[in-house]
Scaffold this motif. Sequence first.
Motif, PDB file in Angstrom:
ATOM      1  N   ILE A 279       0.852  -1.194   0.000  1.00 35.53           N
ATOM      2  CA  ILE A 279       0.000   0.000   0.000  1.00 35.53           C
ATOM      3  C   ILE A 279       0.882   1.235   0.000  1.00 35.53           C
ATOM      4  O   ILE A 279       2.080   1.173   0.270  1.00 35.53           O
ATOM      5  N   SER A 280       0.280   2.382  -0.291  1.00 34.74           N
ATOM      6  CA  SER A 280       1.043   3.627  -0.414  1.00 34.74           C
ATOM      7  C   SER A 280       1.341   4.240   0.946  1.00 34.74           C
ATOM      8  O   SER A 280       0.749   3.867   1.975  1.00 34.74           O
ATOM      9  N   GLY A 281       2.268   5.218   0.935  1.00 32.03           N
ATOM     10  CA  GLY A 281       2.584   5.946   2.160  1.00 32.03           C
ATOM     11  C   GLY A 281       1.374   6.670   2.719  1.00 32.03           C
ATOM     12  O   GLY A 281       1.190   6.756   3.943  1.00 32.03           O
ATOM     13  N   ASN A 282       0.507   7.201   1.840  1.00 31.52           N
ATOM     14  CA  ASN A 282      -0.699   7.898   2.305  1.00 31.52           C
ATOM     15  C   ASN A 282      -1.657   6.950   3.027  1.00 31.52           C
ATOM     16  O   ASN A 282      -2.298   7.334   4.017  1.00 31.52           O
ATOM     17  N   GLN A 283      -1.735   5.725   2.552  1.00 29.49           N
ATOM     18  CA  GLN A 283      -2.601   4.749   3.224  1.00 29.49           C
ATOM     19  C   GLN A 283      -2.039   4.368   4.596  1.00 29.49           C
ATOM     20  O   GLN A 283      -2.796   4.152   5.548  1.00 29.49           O
ATOM     21  N   LEU A 284      -0.715   4.306   4.695  1.00 34.37           N
ATOM     22  CA  LEU A 284      -0.097   4.060   6.005  1.00 34.37           C
ATOM     23  C   LEU A 284      -0.430   5.192   6.967  1.00 34.37           C
ATOM     24  O   LEU A 284      -0.693   4.957   8.154  1.00 34.37           O
ATOM     25  N   LEU A 285      -0.437   6.425   6.468  1.00 32.11           N
ATOM     26  CA  LEU A 285      -0.762   7.575   7.314  1.00 32.11           C
ATOM     27  C   LEU A 285      -2.201   7.516   7.806  1.00 32.11           C
ATOM     28  O   LEU A 285      -2.485   7.870   8.956  1.00 32.11           O
ATOM     29  N   VAL A 286      -3.112   7.077   6.962  1.00 32.54           N
ATOM     30  CA  VAL A 286      -4.518   6.964   7.366  1.00 32.54           C
ATOM     31  C   VAL A 286      -4.659   5.968   8.525  1.00 32.54           C
ATOM     32  O   VAL A 286      -5.355   6.232   9.511  1.00 32.54           O
ATOM     33  N   ILE A 287      -3.986   4.827   8.406  1.00 32.80           N
ATOM     34  CA  ILE A 287      -4.024   3.834   9.494  1.00 32.80           C
ATOM     35  C   ILE A 287      -3.452   4.436  10.772  1.00 32.80           C
ATOM     36  O   ILE A 287      -4.010   4.272  11.872  1.00 32.80           O
ATOM     37  N   ALA A 288      -2.348   5.174  10.634  1.00 32.85           N
ATOM     38  CA  ALA A 288      -1.718   5.801  11.802  1.00 32.85           C
ATOM     39  C   ALA A 288      -2.666   6.773  12.486  1.00 32.85           C
ATOM     40  O   ALA A 288      -2.773   6.797  13.722  1.00 32.85           O
ATOM     41  N   LEU A 289      -3.362   7.578  11.720  1.00 29.02           N
ATOM     42  CA  LEU A 289      -4.276   8.572  12.291  1.00 29.02           C
ATOM     43  C   LEU A 289      -5.423   7.899  13.044  1.00 29.02           C
ATOM     44  O   LEU A 289      -5.832   8.381  14.111  1.00 29.02           O
ATOM     45  N   CYS A 290      -5.922   6.803  12.505  1.00 28.57           N
ATOM     46  CA  CYS A 290      -6.987   6.064  13.212  1.00 28.57           C
ATOM     47  C   CYS A 290      -6.481   5.545  14.553  1.00 28.57           C
ATOM     48  O   CYS A 290      -7.165   5.659  15.582  1.00 28.57           O
ATOM     49  N   LEU A 291      -5.271   4.983  14.561  1.00 32.42           N
ATOM     50  CA  LEU A 291      -4.702   4.457  15.800  1.00 32.42           C
ATOM     51  C   LEU A 291      -4.471   5.567  16.828  1.00 32.42           C
ATOM     52  O   LEU A 291      -4.773   5.407  18.020  1.00 32.42           O
ATOM     53  N   LEU A 292      -3.950   6.708  16.363  1.00 30.52           N
ATOM     54  CA  LEU A 292      -3.683   7.810  17.291  1.00 30.52           C
ATOM     55  C   LEU A 292      -4.985   8.388  17.844  1.00 30.52           C
ATOM     56  O   LEU A 292      -5.040   8.791  19.018  1.00 30.52           O
ATOM     57  N   GLY A 293      -6.031   8.418  17.021  1.00 29.44           N
ATOM     58  CA  GLY A 293      -7.323   8.889  17.512  1.00 29.44           C
ATOM     59  C   GLY A 293      -7.886   7.982  18.592  1.00 29.44           C
ATOM     60  O   GLY A 293      -8.385   8.450  19.627  1.00 29.44           O
ATOM     61  N   VAL A 294      -7.798   6.671  18.373  1.00 25.23           N
ATOM     62  CA  VAL A 294      -8.265   5.708  19.382  1.00 25.23           C
ATOM     63  C   VAL A 294      -7.441   5.844  20.659  1.00 25.23           C
ATOM     64  O   VAL A 294      -7.971   5.824  21.779  1.00 25.23           O
ATOM     65  N   SER A 295      -6.133   5.995  20.511  1.00 28.57           N
ATOM     66  CA  SER A 295      -5.265   6.132  21.678  1.00 28.57           C
ATOM     67  C   SER A 295      -5.590   7.386  22.476  1.00 28.57           C
ATOM     68  O   SER A 295      -5.670   7.349  23.713  1.00 28.57           O
ATOM     69  N   GLY A 296      -5.783   8.515  21.782  1.00 28.77           N
ATOM     70  CA  GLY A 296      -6.119   9.755  22.472  1.00 28.77           C
ATOM     71  C   GLY A 296      -7.396   9.630  23.281  1.00 28.77           C
ATOM     72  O   GLY A 296      -7.476  10.094  24.424  1.00 28.77           O
ATOM     73  N   LEU A 297      -8.407   8.985  22.694  1.00 29.69           N
ATOM     74  CA  LEU A 297      -9.667   8.761  23.406  1.00 29.69           C
ATOM     75  C   LEU A 297      -9.445   7.872  24.631  1.00 29.69           C
ATOM     76  O   LEU A 297      -9.981   8.139  25.710  1.00 29.69           O
ATOM     77  N   ALA A 298      -8.632   6.819  24.457  1.00 34.08           N
ATOM     78  CA  ALA A 298      -8.370   5.903  25.567  1.00 34.08           C
ATOM     79  C   ALA A 298      -7.607   6.592  26.695  1.00 34.08           C
ATOM     80  O   ALA A 298      -7.880   6.344  27.878  1.00 34.08           O
ATOM     81  N   PHE A 299      -6.664   7.470  26.361  1.00 36.18           N
ATOM     82  CA  PHE A 299      -5.947   8.225  27.392  1.00 36.18           C
ATOM     83  C   PHE A 299      -6.906   9.100  28.200  1.00 36.18           C
ATOM     84  O   PHE A 299      -6.735   9.281  29.411  1.00 36.18           O
ATOM     85  N   GLY A 300      -7.898   9.651  27.519  1.00 33.29           N
ATOM     86  CA  GLY A 300      -8.829  10.529  28.198  1.00 33.29           C
ATOM     87  C   GLY A 300      -9.836   9.798  29.080  1.00 33.29           C
ATOM     88  O   GLY A 300     -10.366  10.388  30.029  1.00 33.29           O
ATOM     89  N   VAL A 301     -10.077   8.508  28.789  1.00 31.85           N
ATOM     90  CA  VAL A 301     -11.154   7.779  29.468  1.00 31.85           C
ATOM     91  C   VAL A 301     -10.636   6.720  30.446  1.00 31.85           C
ATOM     92  O   VAL A 301     -11.021   6.699  31.627  1.00 31.85           O
ATOM     93  N   LEU A 302      -9.758   5.832  29.988  1.00 28.88           N
ATOM     94  CA  LEU A 302      -9.411   4.655  30.788  1.00 28.88           C
ATOM     95  C   LEU A 302      -8.764   4.968  32.143  1.00 28.88           C
ATOM     96  O   LEU A 302      -9.155   4.374  33.160  1.00 28.88           O
ATOM     97  N   PRO A 303      -7.790   5.896  32.223  1.00 33.08           N
ATOM     98  CA  PRO A 303      -7.208   6.169  33.547  1.00 33.08           C
ATOM     99  C   PRO A 303      -8.199   6.778  34.532  1.00 33.08           C
ATOM    100  O   PRO A 303      -8.022   6.662  35.749  1.00 33.08           O
ATOM    101  N   ARG A 304      -9.248   7.426  34.029  1.00 28.62           N
ATOM    102  CA  ARG A 304     -10.279   7.983  34.911  1.00 28.62           C
ATOM    103  C   ARG A 304     -11.215   6.886  35.419  1.00 28.62           C
ATOM    104  O   ARG A 304     -11.624   6.877  36.584  1.00 28.62           O
TER     105      ARG A 304
END
Length: 402
Positions: A279-304
């Motif tokens: 796959i292309s570099g742009n497709q790798l970036l899309v996957i990365a953004l999805c993972l970072l979005g999920v992680s950001g949400l988890a940081f905001g919720v799970l430790p609380r």
Amino acid sequence: MTSSHPTPMSARRTALIGGLMVATGPLSLTLYQPALPTLVEDLDATTTGIQLTLTVYFAAFALAQLICGPLSDRYGRRNVGLLFFAIYVLGSLIAVAAPSLEVLFIGRFVQGFGVSAGVALSRAMVRDQFVGSEAIRILTLINLILTVTPAVAPTLGSIILQLGTWHYMFVVMAGFGLAILALMATNARETLPEAARVPFRPGTILANYRRLLAAPDFMFPSLLLGLTFTGFHGFTALLPFILIEGMGLTPFQFAMAMLVQTASFILGNLVVTYLSRRISGNQLLVIALCLLGVSGLAFGVLPRVFPNSVAAIMAPVGIWMLGLAFISPAATAAAMAGFGAIAGAAGALTGFFQVGGGFVGSLAAGTLFGDARTALVIQLPVVAVMVIGVALLDLARSKRNR
């Protein structure tokens, strides 16, 4: 596809030498992580003061790359690498003998200055020889080598702390720096031909940086890289205080918990190595953004929701590291793709954004919040939103230019 001039080093040798050069940076960061609470007592310092040893390191690391890159464009990658790693060894020795927080600041600053060569020169060495998907694969291999150091370093640091004092951690850093010097002196070849070198003139350097800063094709992937590392180094500065001081983990238990971070990054790099051929570099970036979005949400919720759970802290860390593995080689290759003639300056400026992100992340984590846990659950979600926002702006720009 390779560059037009003969390749001085194979892809494997380039990845090995580049990976070990880059690994010096996280070694200097993570080896003494288990000792951060101990340093507060030994140097009669505050938690904020000890966290600022990270910030000083990042500041020197970021700024020195702006000098290292142009120097390598003029004098070659190998010679400049030898000089800067010698400076790193000097900084490590200063830290070994540090009797106070102020002297430790000096040692960390000199270390950060010298270790800047790792990021700037490894990327320039790759760009000198390789482009396109091949460059992404080599940068991914470098990232994979890079993960071995933070996998071992916290465990090694905890063992050193049990057997002796934190001073010996900096002895190990000095030894690693000497090993890099020996490797470069005996096995590294110069990748920048004499004919491709550019004069080291302030006007030329500033013009090259202005050109890069004015180029959206460079700036957007560099900003993505910088923000992703803002998050990474933000939680790197916070985790020892949350897990050791706040939750009572021993230094060895902390090192074991940190294996989640490293294992996630290794897994991400293995997946990227496989996918980069498909796959292309742009497709790798899309996957990365999805993972970072999920992680950001988890940081905001799970430790609380689970305030006493180590897993609630480390699960978002692991997801963030997966995203980092996807975004780093793709964004780096995208930023440097059109700037082969000034690869040293481009590598230095991408490194400035990456390490500058670490500076901002560690500084914000140590100064803007009342305690480490509060910083974690606020700072990381904010950074994740910023990453996605920059990506959407870049997408809109690309659509307008079609």
